[in-house]
Enzyme design. Structure first.
Site, PDB file in Angstrom:
ATOM      1  N   GLU A  26      10.803   2.674   2.412  1.00 16.54           N
ATOM      2  CA  GLU A  26       9.789   4.147   2.091  1.00 16.54           C
ATOM      3  C   GLU A  26       9.836   5.122   3.556  1.00 16.54           C
ATOM      4  O   GLU A  26       9.812   4.805   4.085  1.00 16.54           O
ATOM      5  CB  GLU A  26       8.234   3.376   1.555  1.00 16.54           C
ATOM      6  N   LYS A 160      -2.901  -3.937   1.259  1.00 17.96           N
ATOM      7  CA  LYS A 160      -3.305  -3.206   2.288  1.00 17.96           C
ATOM      8  C   LYS A 160      -5.017  -4.425   2.635  1.00 17.96           C
ATOM      9  O   LYS A 160      -5.553  -4.086   1.510  1.00 17.96           O
ATOM     10  CB  LYS A 160      -3.047  -2.338   2.494  1.00 17.96           C
TER      11      LYS A 160
END
Ligand code: PSU
Ligand code: MN
Length: 313
Positions: A26, A160
């Site tokens: 990405e 995360k």
């Protein structure tokens, strides 16, 4: 295959023509996840890691009305330094393409692009998920719905740690996304190896991860799978040490009225400052580790296809 406006770099086009394994990467991590020039150095190192592990890297971004599958070094450098780059998730992709804007793809948008390009494996740092306080804000990353709908195997170091990890797991379960911890029972938490949440599944090597993904495709299930690869032990920041920094970053975000797309980049930058740059070093180490595993999975899927073709004869 869709009629998506895809443009392949020469390296990726050659890999496709030769039927070689490809790993998608990405670009939001480059434009919104890390500061220049470490973002550029990391993007190059991640590509090199994929090549060393026997696959071809395809960093994905949007420019000039096309989804670029594979960026050459000049394009990577331009993206890493550019200021007005849009952060593109599923909702933004079509608008950015129609307007000819330059955009970096998140996990969700990279999955869409990878699937359109016939790429099955994708390496990133950490996925987006359910934000803390989402019961009020409703801030839940489109990465989760994409994992439920698009058949790409996403290798990350877990959600995360700024997120609400138990709720992120609940959404993934509801949406039928396999969540696989690699080599341990608990889900990793991005900068830390242990989230203290048991992972729904555990697999210990690339071949079994590839087999699980191939089986999901055989079942005709539409979504992908999340492979949660713990950060290497020598690079991790223990969760107890990070907790006060995450709390302080969340307080700062609240005080500054940060919302929507800005939340994750803001928190990552704040935590970088609060840890004196350690979180960035950890982030780089975990992405490199994910790139290697993703390449191994892509190679295992490729080997499985070769074996199946030989069996058919
Ligand atoms: N992994 C990283 N750094 C990042 C990201 C992933 O190590 O910046 C990006 C990915 O593009 C992911 C996005 O999709 O963060 C999540 O953003 P949001 O929470 O706004 O969905
Ligand atoms: Mn969000």
């Amino acid at each position: 295959m869709t009629a998506a406006p895809l443009s392949f770099s020469p390296e990726v086009a050659a890999a496709r023509a030769a039927g070689r394994p490809v790993v998608a990467l990405e670009s939001t991590i480059i434009t919104h996840g890390m500061p220049y020039p470490r973002n550029l150095q990391t993007a190059r190192a991640v590509e090199a890691q994929v090549r060393r592990a026997g696959a071809v890297p395809a960093t994905i971004a949007v420019r000039g009305g096309r989804i670029r599958i594979g960026l050459d070094d000049g394009a990577l450098e331009a993206l890493a330094q550019e200021r007005e780059v849009w952060k593109l998730s599923r909702a933004d992709l079509a608008v950015a393409l129609a307007l000819g804007r330059t955009g970096a793809t998140t996990v969700a948008a990279t999955m869409i692009a990878a699937h359109a390009a016939g790429i099955e494996v994708f390496a990133t740092g950490g996925i987006g998920g359910v934000h803390r306080g989402a019961e009020d804000s409703l801030d839940i990353s489109a990465d989760l719905t994409e994992l439920a709908e698009t058949p790409v195997c996403v290798v990350a170091a877990g959600p995360k740690a700024i997120l609400d990890i138990p709720r992120t797991l609940e959404v993934l379960e509801t949406r039928g996304v396999p969540v696989i911890a690699v080599g341990q029972d608990n889900l990793p938490a991005f900068w830390s190896r242990d989230s203290r949440c048991p992972a729904p599944a555990r697999l210990d090597d690339a071949a079994s991860i590839a087999a699980a993904f191939a089986m999901r495709r055989r079942l005709g299930l539409p979504g992908g799978q999340l492979v949660a690869n713990p950060i290497p032990a020598d690079a991790e920041i223990p969760a107890e040490e990070l907790a006060p920094h995450i709390a302080a970053a969340l307080d700062a975000a609240r005080a500054d009225g940060i919302a929507a797309k800005q939340v994750t980049p803001f928190l990552l930058q704040r935590i970088l400052e609060l840890t004196g740059g350690r979180s960035l070093e950890a982030n780089i180490a975990l992405v490199l580790n994910n790139a290697r595993l993703a390449a191994e999975i892509a190679c295992a899927l490729h080997a499985g296809r070769v074996a199946a073709a030989a069996d058919a004869h």
